[in-house]
Motif scaffolding. Structure first.
Motif, mmCIF file in Angstrom:
data_model
loop_
_atom_site.group_PDB
_atom_site.id
_atom_site.type_symbol
_atom_site.label_atom_id
_atom_site.label_comp_id
_atom_site.label_asym_id
_atom_site.label_seq_id
_atom_site.Cartn_x
_atom_site.Cartn_y
_atom_site.Cartn_z
ATOM 1 N N LEU A 154 63.953 9.110 -76.701
ATOM 2 C CA LEU A 154 63.179 10.225 -77.258
ATOM 3 C C LEU A 154 62.472 10.912 -76.101
ATOM 4 C CD1 LEU A 154 61.721 8.486 -80.438
ATOM 5 C CD2 LEU A 154 63.874 9.740 -80.173
ATOM 6 N N THR A 155 62.811 12.162 -75.853
ATOM 7 C CA THR A 155 62.391 12.806 -74.607
ATOM 8 C C THR A 155 61.386 13.925 -74.760
ATOM 9 O OG1 THR A 155 64.277 14.328 -74.733
ATOM 10 C CG2 THR A 155 64.584 12.283 -73.492
ATOM 11 N N LEU A 156 61.163 14.408 -75.960
ATOM 12 C CA LEU A 156 60.335 15.610 -76.090
ATOM 13 C C LEU A 156 59.690 15.636 -77.462
ATOM 14 C CD1 LEU A 156 59.536 18.489 -74.984
ATOM 15 C CD2 LEU A 156 61.575 19.329 -76.164
ATOM 16 N N GLN A 157 58.438 16.047 -77.493
ATOM 17 C CA GLN A 157 57.765 16.229 -78.775
ATOM 18 C C GLN A 157 57.224 17.645 -78.839
ATOM 19 O OE1 GLN A 157 54.953 13.205 -79.931
ATOM 20 N NE2 GLN A 157 53.759 14.670 -81.117
ATOM 21 N N GLU A 158 57.560 18.348 -79.902
ATOM 22 C CA GLU A 158 57.073 19.700 -80.141
ATOM 23 C C GLU A 158 56.481 19.752 -81.538
ATOM 24 O OE1 GLU A 158 60.204 22.463 -79.566
ATOM 25 O OE2 GLU A 158 60.318 22.181 -77.398
ATOM 26 N N GLU A 159 55.156 19.744 -81.605
ATOM 27 C CA GLU A 159 54.447 19.761 -82.889
ATOM 28 C C GLU A 159 54.950 18.636 -83.780
ATOM 29 O OE1 GLU A 159 54.661 23.695 -84.481
ATOM 30 O OE2 GLU A 159 53.559 24.586 -82.819
ATOM 31 N N SER A 160 55.695 18.950 -84.812
ATOM 32 C CA SER A 160 56.135 17.917 -85.747
ATOM 33 C C SER A 160 57.581 17.487 -85.502
ATOM 34 C CB SER A 160 55.984 18.414 -87.187
ATOM 35 O OG SER A 160 56.740 19.605 -87.374
ATOM 36 N N TRP A 161 58.083 17.720 -84.291
ATOM 37 C CA TRP A 161 59.472 17.388 -83.979
ATOM 38 C C TRP A 161 59.551 16.510 -82.735
ATOM 39 C CZ3 TRP A 161 63.081 19.006 -87.452
ATOM 40 C CH2 TRP A 161 62.678 20.002 -88.350
ATOM 41 N N VAL A 162 60.624 15.716 -82.662
ATOM 42 C CA VAL A 162 60.888 14.895 -81.486
ATOM 43 C C VAL A 162 62.367 15.062 -81.145
ATOM 44 C CG1 VAL A 162 61.447 12.807 -82.817
ATOM 45 C CG2 VAL A 162 60.632 12.597 -80.475
ATOM 46 N N GLN A 163 62.684 15.070 -79.856
ATOM 47 C CA GLN A 163 64.083 15.262 -79.448
ATOM 48 C C GLN A 163 64.728 13.929 -79.078
ATOM 49 O OE1 GLN A 163 65.680 18.735 -77.273
ATOM 50 N NE2 GLN A 163 66.035 17.305 -75.597
#
Length: 223
Positions: free
Chosen positions: A156-165
């Motif tokens: 898991l490399t990225l978190q944007e508000e309510s999302w994770v990549q």
């Protein structure tokens, strides 16, 4: 986080799961209840698992249940109507659990430690998990997989508000943004190894399942 992905070693599915993960795999739309768990057990769809009491200061404070991860395949295959193959996964899970239960008693390891953060810091527990993972991989190599299913390991490399990549090490087409609740629900956060499964049903419906990943690297992949 790009550096973390570059140095990430081999990641495998975490070899033990709790009952909630099994129920979500069995029917993602149904409520996660103990009654459903008892129903699956009564139908011999999944193994018995391992149950242990949890105590603190000499007092009973609860119970923990864990299952071999092969039960995930067992319940999904049963849902897909492939009862014979599902039974093979369930039987293999039962054998692994019986051996694990005896090992936990011999080495005086708490069952809860196999599911929690202690697994990351205890060499004994980590070695136990890696052995279990190898046993599960050996079973998978001998049995048919789930039709229409792809599994990728990554981080898991990225978190944007309510999302994770989720960034996979292979199967790059599975890289995507996912609801952060999906990660938090299995105890994951940014930087953690993860396993993402994409299941395509016969009617075209796509189901996604995320699970913790077990890192087999001895390097500092998550630094």
């Amino acid at each position: 986080m790009a550096k973390a992905q570059e140095n990430l070693g081999e990641v495998r599915p975490w070899p033990v799961v709790d009952w909630r993960q099994i129920l979500v795999a069995s029917d993602p739309a149904a409520a996660v209840t103990q009654q459903r768990l008892r129903t699956l057990r009564g139908r011999a769809v999944l193994s018995e698992g391992i149950q242990r009491s949890v105590s603190s200061n000499g007092r009973l404070v609860g119970k923990v249940s864990l299952f071999c991860e092969l039960n995930i395949e067992a319940v999904v295959l049963a849902r897909r109507g492939l009862a014979a193959v599902a039974s093979s996964y369930r039987s293999a899970a039962s054998l692994i659990e019986r051996a694990l239960s005896a090992q936990l008693d011999r080495q005086e390891v708490h069952a809860a430690d196999l599911l929690g953060p202690a697994a990351q810091s205890s060499p004994v527990v980590l070695e136990m998990l890696r052995t279990l993972s190898s046993e599960c991989a050996s079973v998978r190599a001998k049995l048919p997989g789930i039709p229409g299913e792809e599994t990728a390991t990554g981080i898991l490399t990225l978190q944007e508000e309510s999302w994770v990549q989720f960034t996979p090490s292979e199967h790059l087409h599975l890289q995507q943004l996912l609801p952060i609740e999906m990660a938090l629900g299995v105890g994951l956060s940014v930087g953690d190894p993860a396993v993402l499964t994409r299941e395509v049903l016969s009617n075209g419906t796509v189901l996604l399942r995320m699970r913790p990943g077990l890192l087999f690297s001895t390097g500092s992949a998550l630094a």
